[in-house]
Scaffold this motif. Structure first.
Motif, PDB file in Angstrom:
ATOM      1  N   GLU A 185       0.320   2.458   8.076  1.00  0.00           N
ATOM      2  CA  GLU A 185      -0.898   2.308   6.863  1.00  0.00           C
ATOM      3  C   GLU A 185      -1.990   3.455   7.223  1.00  0.00           C
ATOM      4  O   GLU A 185      -2.325   4.238   6.084  1.00  0.00           O
ATOM      5  CB  GLU A 185      -1.662   0.959   7.329  1.00  0.00           C
ATOM      6  CG  GLU A 185      -1.059  -0.018   6.649  1.00  0.00           C
ATOM      7  CD  GLU A 185      -1.652  -1.291   6.902  1.00  0.00           C
ATOM      8  OE1 GLU A 185      -2.599  -1.338   7.694  1.00  0.00           O
ATOM      9  OE2 GLU A 185      -1.131  -2.479   6.485  1.00  0.00           O
ATOM     10  N   SER A 245       0.944  -1.236  -0.013  1.00  0.00           N
ATOM     11  CA  SER A 245       0.010   0.193   0.114  1.00  0.00           C
ATOM     12  C   SER A 245       0.901   1.285  -0.051  1.00  0.00           C
ATOM     13  O   SER A 245       1.768   1.267   0.796  1.00  0.00           O
ATOM     14  CB  SER A 245      -0.969   0.060   1.197  1.00  0.00           C
ATOM     15  OG  SER A 245      -1.649   1.156   1.376  1.00  0.00           O
ATOM     16  N   GLN A 291      -3.314  -3.127   0.665  1.00  0.00           N
ATOM     17  CA  GLN A 291      -3.254  -3.602   1.919  1.00  0.00           C
ATOM     18  C   GLN A 291      -3.242  -5.229   1.944  1.00  0.00           C
ATOM     19  O   GLN A 291      -3.988  -5.713   1.393  1.00  0.00           O
ATOM     20  CB  GLN A 291      -4.307  -2.942   2.666  1.00  0.00           C
ATOM     21  CG  GLN A 291      -3.921  -2.781   4.034  1.00  0.00           C
ATOM     22  CD  GLN A 291      -5.326  -2.266   4.715  1.00  0.00           C
ATOM     23  OE1 GLN A 291      -6.386  -2.099   4.566  1.00  0.00           O
ATOM     24  NE2 GLN A 291      -5.044  -1.935   5.989  1.00  0.00           N
ATOM     25  N   GLN A 325      -8.316  -0.445   4.976  1.00  0.00           N
ATOM     26  CA  GLN A 325      -8.465   0.699   3.967  1.00  0.00           C
ATOM     27  C   GLN A 325     -10.127   0.556   3.747  1.00  0.00           C
ATOM     28  O   GLN A 325     -10.799  -0.464   3.698  1.00  0.00           O
ATOM     29  CB  GLN A 325      -8.085   0.084   2.812  1.00  0.00           C
ATOM     30  CG  GLN A 325      -6.593   0.632   2.936  1.00  0.00           C
ATOM     31  CD  GLN A 325      -5.431   0.532   1.791  1.00  0.00           C
ATOM     32  OE1 GLN A 325      -6.070  -0.293   0.836  1.00  0.00           O
ATOM     33  NE2 GLN A 325      -4.476   0.932   1.690  1.00  0.00           N
ATOM     34  N   THR A 369      -6.840   6.445  -1.688  1.00  0.00           N
ATOM     35  CA  THR A 369      -6.602   5.131  -1.468  1.00  0.00           C
ATOM     36  C   THR A 369      -7.324   4.239  -2.503  1.00  0.00           C
ATOM     37  O   THR A 369      -8.564   4.463  -2.748  1.00  0.00           O
ATOM     38  CB  THR A 369      -7.133   4.731  -0.233  1.00  0.00           C
ATOM     39  OG1 THR A 369      -6.640   5.980   0.788  1.00  0.00           O
ATOM     40  CG2 THR A 369      -6.855   3.285   0.186  1.00  0.00           C
TER      41      THR A 369
END
Lengths: 206, 685
Positions: free
Chosen positions: B115, A20, A70, B159, A42
């Motif tokens: 992240e 990511s 991810q 996410q 994203t």
């Protein structure tokens, strides 16, 4: 029905994978629409881009799949590995961890993708030299270990981006033409292309 | 029953013209209305009516999500106040970092924190509020996400959460009291005086959202957006002096914190739902949990995703068969080197792409914010049903265009090109209306929600699909059991559905001794198509041999069977003991009863004699008394008759009416006695 001239000679499906935030979407944007934006989003799930190119007198339609990086989405993204004919492994030269996980990604490819899939290693963000954590040599060494091509790119400054995509596309094209011959590919479109290539790559179901 | 139904349908019809606040108010007005203005009316208001009014929206959401309950539950278990809990989470997240700072500055570049750090500035990039490095938007969002990750370590950060939290933040921002213009502003003052504060907030919400709506969610249009946002910013500041949400430094820290906390608790409610339900097994919790199971969707490996995608796919097939078929053909063209192996692979590429974004972000990724908040009104109330409805409603808009497109493409034989273009267009469309004008004009929220209302998704249908999916999963698992076990995820919900079905069958078959039926049930070709039964049987024997082998292995597993048997014995042992005791008791009782009957036979003549001798006088006495009573009753009833049947002249009526009242005071005992006798007599007669 009368067979009309197809707008392209072959279709190639490319897949972009990597951790990511390494810049997969930016690379793709740069390549597909020659554009770089400071605002990123994203990627959730999967995104597509289509690019028609002329490759050694062949009209090729590239269908590029951009995946979410991810870790937890791997169960989903790996199910797209099978259809891919070329895979771009992307890491971030300013992020050692993203480079280390390339090995992991390769393992995923071996497990889920077709055996003959063409791969290429790409170290992105090479414009940020002062924060570099992965040297060019390291990248080249890893690529050599896997026997694949390697490029350091910058989506921001448009360094090597097109070269990377074109290289992997050409590899795929050459492989497919060697496998199936151009005649079938030309008339039957993508289906005929895939048929001969299918025999050897029966790895596992998913 | 009938009137209740009627009231409900009337209320539902009325509610379509109201907003949620009105419906809630109406239901509180009176008890009769409460029945009518129930959940159906609320749904009607949210889909067809005005939705939640802007100033009450957050409270409504909090209510839907049961934020207060979550808060209480967590605070009780942690023995801290809600504020302290949040602070401690932030402190934990910051511990080991450079200093006590919060926000993006405190994020480490690795792990979950990394992240989050990477994604915070990639959330709603069209909005400068989140885009500004180290601005309040980024800091608040990262704080919320980190707190969530600490509070739910098993979920961590997925996410998609960033978009949900971001949208919640924006919603809070727009309803924040500080967002109203300066009080010295005349217009604002007027608005305050007549109490229509909400209209201002609506206006402001609108401003914030306008920014969002006109901004591209996608970086492609960045240049255009920059020009736009710069322009609007300058014009904004020159037009009125109202604080711009995008330059938010003026806010006191306390306000930041309050908003962060509110958003955090909403996220926490979304995430804890499952756990709260798992602890308490009552029906209500179970229902609530079935409504929002985002937690499993966000867990590592997104285990719930496949189930939801499957459900969506099947619902799509039912609701929009043409579009579904179209997707399938498109998929065939897409997945170049592969023919789908079996029908198990039917949830195809496109469906996953579509749905994963929608599900993971609860549409925050793709809907413009004004539409999104309206959609969430309905969505938070309905849970997954709402999500599926909304998704299908959105796709229905494109169905016609897509199908026409492909029909044209067939004629022109440029289908490959169009299909290719289409998937790109499609993916653009899914990321926002603006970028895909060719497919879709901007859809007003009202229209979209109305479309939602016409789509029927029932919990039982979802449950059936879930069970279906669980069976499918088991099948896959069994057929694949020989291969490497990779990415085999069983979710709690799938297991639940599976357990019931499977356990019941397993036990029944074991106890009944048969082993055939349920093997078939789980074999890949169940139920066999009626027309091709013979062919299927042959194929089934071939295909299901793997399954059968696995299952037979289980059946031949001696220790397992022994353990099962022991367990059953352990359960049934005490019961059997009880039964024996009871049987003894019953037998004893029967014997005693028989004895008693014999004795009764013997004693019967004696009893008769005894009865005549002892009871006769008493009976005679009683009989006389009863006779007397009866006479008095008949007398009274006769009098009553006379009164009732008297001609209806005024005098008589008056006298009849007056008679008891005049007679009342002097003879109360008699009257009471008479009344009592009347009642007695009535009963006796």
């Amino acid at each position: 029905m009368a067979r009309h001239e197809s707008p392209f000679d072959m279709q190639i499906k490319l897949l972009m994978i990597g951790d990511s935030g390494v810049g997969k979407t930016c690379l793709l944007l740069r390549y597909a629409s020659d554009h770089f934006s400071q605002t990123f989003i994203t990627t959730i799930g999967i995104d597509f881009k289509i690019k028609n190119i002329e490759l050694d007198t062949k009209r090729v339609k590239l269908q590029i799949w951009d995946t979410a990086g991810q870790e937890r989405f791997r169960t989903i993204t790996t199910s797209y590995f099978r259809g891919a004919q070329g895979i771009l492994l992307v890491y971030d030269v300013t992020d050692k961890k993203s480079f280390q996980s390339i090995r992991n990604w390769v393992a995923q490819i071996q497990q889920h993708a077709d055996v003959h899939v063409n791969k290429i290693l790409i170290g992105n963000k090479c414009d940020i030299d002062n924060e570099r954590e992965v040297s060019t040599e390291e990248g080249a060494q890893l690529a050599a270990e896997y026997g694949i091509q390697f490029f350091e790119t910058s989506a921001k400054n448009d360094i090597n981006v097109e070269k990377g995509f074109i290289t992997v596309a050409r590899e795929v094209k050459n492989r497919l033409m060697a496998d199936g011959g151009s005649q079938g590919a030309r008339t039957q479109g993508n289906v005929a292309l895939s048929a001969p290539a299918k025999g050897g790559k029966k790895s596992s179901c998913c | 029953m009938d009137s209740g139904l009627c009231a409900t349908s009337v209320a539902v019809a009325v509610a379509a013209y109201l907003d949620l606040a009105d419906v809630c108010r109406a239901s509180m007005c009176c008890k009769a209305a409460r029945q009518g203005f129930g959940s159906r009316a609320r749904r009607a208001a949210s889909l067809f009516g005005g939705g939640a009014p802007a100033h009450l929206r957050l409270r409504f959401w909090a209510k839907c999500l049961k934020v207060e309950e979550t808060k209480q539950q967590i605070c009780k278990s942690q023995i801290v106040s809600a504020d302290e809990y949040y602070q401690s989470l932030l402190a934990k997240a910051t511990r080991g970092q450079s200093c006590g700072r919060t926000g993006t500055a405190a994020l480490s570049p690795t792990g979950v924190q990394g992240e989050i750090l990477r994604d915070v500035c990639r959330t709603f990039p069209g909005l400068a509020f989140f885009r500004r490095r180290d601005g309040p938007g980024e800091n608040m969002l990262s704080n919320v996400l980190r707190a969530c990750a600490i509070a739910h370590p098993d979920v961590g950060y997925c996410q998609g959460m960033n978009f949900v939290a971001g949208a919640l933040l924006l919603a809070h921002l727009s309803s924040h009291p500080d967002m109203t213009p300066h009080p010295e502003d005349d217009a604002a003052h007027d608005a305050h005086s007549d109490g229509s504060q909400s209209s201002q907030e609506v206006k402001h919400a609108h401003e914030v959202f306008c920014d969002a709506k006109d901004a591209p969610l996608y970086p492609e249009d960045d240049a255009a957006h920059d020009a736009h946002s710069d322009g609007s910013q300058s014009s904004n500041t020159s037009r009125d002096a109202s604080p711009d949400p995008r330059t938010i430094d003026w806010w006191p820290d306390r306000e930041h914190l309050r908003m962060e906390q509110d958003v955090f608790w909403m996220m926490a409610a979304l995430l804890t739902k499952g756990r709260a339900g798992a602890e308490a097994h009552d029906e209500l919790c179970l229902k609530a949990r079935e409504r929002h199971e985002v937690e499993e969707l966000w867990l590592p490996g997104v285990p719930e995703m496949k189930l939801r995608v499957y459900q969506f796919d099947r619902l799509l097939e039912r609701e929009l068969p043409r579009l579904h078929a179209h997707f399938k053909t498109t998929q065939l063209q897409l997945e170049v080197s592969r023919v789908p192996r079996s029908s198990a692979r039917r949830s195809g590429a496109v469906a996953v792409v579509l749905v994963s974004q929608w599900l993971l972000t609860l549409f925050a990724y793709s809907l413009p914010l004004p539409t999104l908040v309206r959609a969430w009104d309905a969505l938070l109330m309905d849970g997954w049903k709402g999500v599926f409805r909304l998704g299908i409603a959105r796709l229905r808009d494109v169905q016609e265009q897509l199908v026409v497109l492909s029909a044209v493409a067939c004629l022109c034989d440029v289908q490959e090109q169009l299909a290719g273009m289409e998937i790109e267009e499609m993916s653009k469309f899914l990321r926002g209306f603006r970028t895909a004008q060719s497919l879709h004009a901007r859809c007003p929220p009202e229209q979209l929600l109305r479309a939602c209302g016409s789509i029927k998704v029932t919990p039982s249908a979802l449950r059936a699909l879930q069970q279906d999916f669980a069976v499918r999963l088991l099948r896959q698992h069994l057929t694949r059991a020989s291969g490497p076990q990779r990415y085999f995820m069983v979710t709690r919900s799938a297991l639940r559905a599976l357990q019931q079905d499977f356990a019941v069958r397993l036990l029944r078959e074991h106890l009944g001794g048969g082993q055939g039926e349920w093997l078939q049930r789980y074999s890949p070709l169940y139920p066999p198509p009626p027309d091709a039964a013979a062919a299927a049987a042959a194929a089934a024997a071939e295909v299901s041999s793997g399954v059968e082998a696995a299952v037979r292995g289980m059946l031949l597993d001696e220790p397992l069977l022994l353990r099962l048997k022991q367990e059953i014995e352990a359960v049934s042992g005490p019961v059997a003991g009880d039964v024996a005791v009871f049987q003894c008791k019953i037998a004893a009782a029967a014997i005693r009863q028989e004895e008693a009957r014999q004795q009764a036979k013997v004693l019967a003549p004696a009893t008769t004699q005894l009865g005549i001798e002892v009871l006769a006088p008493t009976t005679t006495q009683l009989g006389i008394e009863v006779e007397e009573l009866r006479e008095r009753v008949s007398l009274l009833s006769h009098q009553m008759h006379a009164l009732v049947l008297a001609p209806p002249c005024e005098d008589c009526a008056l006298s009849a009416a007056a008679a008891p009242t005049t007679r009342d005071p002097p003879t109360p005992p008699l009257l009471r006695e008479g009344g009592g006798e009347g009642a007695l007599g009535g009963r006796a007669i």
